[in-house]
Design a protein around this motif. Structure first.
Motif, mmCIF file in Angstrom:
data_model
loop_
_atom_site.group_PDB
_atom_site.id
_atom_site.type_symbol
_atom_site.label_atom_id
_atom_site.label_comp_id
_atom_site.label_asym_id
_atom_site.label_seq_id
_atom_site.Cartn_x
_atom_site.Cartn_y
_atom_site.Cartn_z
ATOM 1 N N VAL A 26 52.138 41.550 22.899
ATOM 2 C CA VAL A 26 50.679 41.549 23.079
ATOM 3 C C VAL A 26 50.307 40.636 24.231
ATOM 4 C CG1 VAL A 26 48.482 40.870 22.038
ATOM 5 C CG2 VAL A 26 50.174 42.115 20.681
ATOM 6 N N TRP A 27 50.872 39.448 24.259
ATOM 7 C CA TRP A 27 50.516 38.469 25.280
ATOM 8 C C TRP A 27 50.866 38.959 26.680
ATOM 9 C CZ3 TRP A 27 52.841 33.672 22.295
ATOM 10 C CH2 TRP A 27 51.946 33.308 21.278
ATOM 11 N N ILE A 28 52.002 39.594 26.802
ATOM 12 C CA ILE A 28 52.408 40.005 28.146
ATOM 13 C C ILE A 28 51.606 41.220 28.606
ATOM 14 C CG2 ILE A 28 54.349 41.576 27.670
ATOM 15 C CD1 ILE A 28 55.791 39.613 29.823
ATOM 16 N N GLU A 29 51.197 42.053 27.664
ATOM 17 C CA GLU A 29 50.356 43.185 28.054
ATOM 18 C C GLU A 29 48.940 42.705 28.401
ATOM 19 O OE1 GLU A 29 50.814 46.222 25.068
ATOM 20 O OE2 GLU A 29 52.647 46.947 26.025
ATOM 21 N N GLN A 30 48.498 41.669 27.715
ATOM 22 C CA GLN A 30 47.202 41.078 28.056
ATOM 23 C C GLN A 30 47.254 40.500 29.478
ATOM 24 O OE1 GLN A 30 44.856 41.833 25.536
ATOM 25 N NE2 GLN A 30 44.595 39.838 24.627
ATOM 26 N N ALA A 31 48.356 39.805 29.773
ATOM 27 C CA ALA A 31 48.513 39.206 31.103
ATOM 28 C C ALA A 31 48.545 40.290 32.178
ATOM 29 C CB ALA A 31 49.792 38.369 31.150
ATOM 30 N N THR A 32 49.242 41.381 31.887
ATOM 31 C CA THR A 32 49.328 42.497 32.829
ATOM 32 C C THR A 32 47.948 43.076 33.104
ATOM 33 O OG1 THR A 32 51.523 43.039 31.963
ATOM 34 C CG2 THR A 32 50.408 44.750 33.215
ATOM 35 N N ALA A 33 47.192 43.275 32.036
ATOM 36 C CA ALA A 33 45.842 43.824 32.189
ATOM 37 C C ALA A 33 44.969 42.878 33.008
ATOM 38 C CB ALA A 33 45.221 44.075 30.816
ATOM 39 N N LEU A 34 45.133 41.580 32.762
ATOM 40 C CA LEU A 34 44.338 40.601 33.511
ATOM 41 C C LEU A 34 44.662 40.673 35.001
ATOM 42 C CD1 LEU A 34 42.365 38.172 33.560
ATOM 43 C CD2 LEU A 34 44.365 36.688 33.229
ATOM 44 N N VAL A 35 45.945 40.693 35.325
ATOM 45 C CA VAL A 35 46.345 40.745 36.741
ATOM 46 C C VAL A 35 45.796 42.019 37.396
ATOM 47 C CG1 VAL A 35 48.333 40.979 38.288
ATOM 48 C CG2 VAL A 35 48.379 39.286 36.450
ATOM 49 N N ASN A 36 45.764 43.110 36.643
ATOM 50 C CA ASN A 36 45.309 44.382 37.199
ATOM 51 C C ASN A 36 43.788 44.488 37.336
ATOM 52 O OD1 ASN A 36 47.820 45.500 37.673
ATOM 53 N ND2 ASN A 36 47.961 46.430 35.635
ATOM 54 N N THR A 37 43.062 43.458 36.925
ATOM 55 C CA THR A 37 41.612 43.493 37.152
ATOM 56 C C THR A 37 41.277 43.246 38.626
ATOM 57 O OG1 THR A 37 41.358 41.142 36.571
ATOM 58 C CG2 THR A 37 40.984 42.771 34.811
ATOM 59 N N LEU A 38 42.281 42.798 39.389
ATOM 60 C CA LEU A 38 42.077 42.682 40.841
ATOM 61 C C LEU A 38 42.892 43.771 41.518
ATOM 62 C CD1 LEU A 38 40.739 41.090 43.116
ATOM 63 C CD2 LEU A 38 42.788 39.653 43.213
ATOM 64 N N ASP A 39 42.215 44.772 42.055
ATOM 65 C CA ASP A 39 42.913 45.891 42.687
ATOM 66 C C ASP A 39 43.557 45.459 43.994
ATOM 67 O OD1 ASP A 39 41.894 47.265 40.623
ATOM 68 O OD2 ASP A 39 40.421 48.417 41.776
ATOM 69 N N VAL A 43 39.110 45.211 45.242
ATOM 70 C CA VAL A 43 38.006 45.380 44.287
ATOM 71 C C VAL A 43 38.291 44.517 43.056
ATOM 72 C CG1 VAL A 43 36.767 46.997 42.813
ATOM 73 C CG2 VAL A 43 37.552 47.721 45.075
ATOM 74 N N ASP A 44 37.326 43.664 42.720
ATOM 75 C CA ASP A 44 37.508 42.732 41.614
ATOM 76 C C ASP A 44 36.698 43.191 40.401
ATOM 77 O OD1 ASP A 44 37.908 40.649 39.906
ATOM 78 O OD2 ASP A 44 37.477 39.089 41.388
ATOM 79 N N GLU A 45 37.409 43.534 39.329
ATOM 80 C CA GLU A 45 36.721 43.954 38.105
ATOM 81 C C GLU A 45 36.171 42.764 37.328
ATOM 82 O OE1 GLU A 45 39.351 46.482 35.808
ATOM 83 O OE2 GLU A 45 39.940 47.535 37.632
ATOM 84 N N LEU A 46 36.495 41.557 37.794
ATOM 85 C CA LEU A 46 35.940 40.356 37.163
ATOM 86 C C LEU A 46 35.053 39.633 38.170
ATOM 87 C CD1 LEU A 46 39.004 38.904 35.183
ATOM 88 C CD2 LEU A 46 37.229 40.457 34.381
ATOM 89 N N ALA A 47 34.001 40.312 38.580
ATOM 90 C CA ALA A 47 33.135 39.752 39.617
ATOM 91 C C ALA A 47 32.120 38.778 39.033
ATOM 92 C CB ALA A 47 32.431 40.878 40.358
ATOM 93 N N GLU A 48 31.732 38.977 37.790
ATOM 94 C CA GLU A 48 30.755 38.074 37.171
ATOM 95 C C GLU A 48 31.057 37.914 35.688
ATOM 96 O OE1 GLU A 48 26.873 40.235 36.759
ATOM 97 O OE2 GLU A 48 27.673 41.215 38.559
ATOM 98 N N PRO A 49 30.457 36.879 35.060
ATOM 99 C CA PRO A 49 30.792 36.593 33.656
ATOM 100 C C PRO A 49 30.655 37.814 32.737
ATOM 101 C CG PRO A 49 29.538 34.774 34.551
ATOM 102 C CD PRO A 49 29.570 35.839 35.620
#
Ligand SMILES: [Zn+2]
Ligand SMILES: [Zn+2]
Length: 199
Positions: A26-39, A43-49
């Protein structure tokens, strides 16, 4: 996409196909998803809170969320730190990064039972800042990859022009495409058309 502590697997992996323990996967898939929020195209999928809240809906972390600009900045910092782990040459180069994250995050493993889950591992106090919890949990998972000499499970998607990172948790290490963007299907269709043309 696997959800945090809500998947259909059981603790200890009695009946499922897991390669690592449940928390690690779970933790490593969460980390993967987090890294992939920056294309890769910036394009940044984490542009604002508010974007972070959307991310957390599909990738929940146990504990408090501040929903502030500072929190978002810290999370983005952790994201770039974790992203570096897909760029190192091998696990030896990953060790200093993982150790630094564990130290900075003050990782301190302990057992806890909550929300109907039996004893499992947490590594930061529940009231620790979100970014610190995200970093520590990710580092614990990368630690397992290093210990198991399984660093090659970290891959970049083979999809044309994709650039997403992925973690291959399949038994035979055959995963080549990320889960987002339909990359695997597109490649299959392209291969099918190429075969047709060749006939
Ligand atoms: Zn928990
Ligand atoms: Zn992809």
């Amino acid at each position: 996409m696997k959800r945090y502590y809500t998947s259909d697997t059981t603790w200890g992996g009695v009946t499922n196909q897991m390669v690592f323990t449940h928390d690690t996967e779970v933790w490593i898939e969460q980390a993967t998803a987090l890294v992939n929020t920056l294309d890769s195209d910036g394009v940044d999928e984490l542009a604002e809170p508010a974007d972070l809240q959307v991310f957390l809906e599909s990738h929940p972390y146990f504990g408090l969320v501040a929903e502030t600009e500072d929190e978002l900045a810290e999370v983005r910092e952790v994201r770039s730190q974790l992203g570096r782990l897909w760029q190192v040459a091998d696990r030896d180069d990953a060790v200093p990064i993982v150790n630094e994250i564990l130290t900075t995050a003050g990782a301190c493993p302990f057992l806890i039972r909550h929300d109907g889950w039996d004893w499992h591992l947490h590594v930061t106090p529940t009231d620790a800042p979100l970014a610190r919890r995200m970093a520590a949990e990710a580092a614990m998972a990368f630690l397992e990859l290093i210990r198991a000499d399984d660093w090659e499970r970290l891959k970049t998607c083979a999809g044309e022009g994709c650039g997403n990172v992925l973690v291959d948790l399949s038994k035979n290490r055959s995963k080549r495409y990320c889960d987002a963007g339909n990359c695997g299907n597109r490649a299959a269709v392209a291969a099918y058309r190429a075969r047709k043309r060749a006939q």
